[in-house]
Scaffold this motif. Structure first.
Motif: not given
Length: 123
Positions: A33-51, A58-65
């Motif tokens: 479960w923690v590995r999955t959460a880390l993968a989601l967090l890494a994806g969120a950081v990626l989306f934040d960088q894309l934003a 702005s919707y890319v930032s929403v996806i990151a959050v």
């Protein structure tokens, strides 16, 4: 020689010590479960960088959050489920069920659908 003080939480001193194989399996599930959460967090950081890149939607930032929020929720649920399962094993109770899996699956489905729309250029 004196033994070190037992610093385990009170709930770990209740009941009987479960078979170590079951405790380790419960811990491996927690770590998954923690590995999955880390993968989601890494994806969120990626989306934040894309934003941050032009044109910066702005919707890319929403996806990151949303992704980082789900990662935080997933981590909390992982601990709660691990602890609940451990307590049940110590008292020979049935393992507890949870509605959290359905809620998390729904959140992840909605997030994946939103990401799909963004990547396809429909949002």
């Amino acid at each position: 020689m004196d033994s070190p003080p037992d610093r385990r939480p009170a709930w770990q001193k209740e009941g009987h010590e479960p078979d170590y194989r079951f405790s380790l399996a419960n811990e491996r599930t927690f770590l998954a479960w923690v590995r999955t959460a880390l993968a989601l967090l890494a994806g969120a950081v990626l989306f934040d960088q894309l934003a941050l890149r032009p044109p910066g939607h702005s919707y890319v930032s929403v996806i990151a959050v949303l992704g980082s929020g789900i990662a935080a929720l997933l981590t909390a649920v992982a601990y709660w489920r691990w602890k609940s399962n451990e307590i049940a094993m110590r008292h020979d109770w049935p393992l507890p069920g949870s509605k959290s899996l359905a809620v998390l699956a729904l959140l992840l489905f909605a997030s994946a659908a939103l990401v799909t729309l963004v990547l396809a250029g429909w949002a």
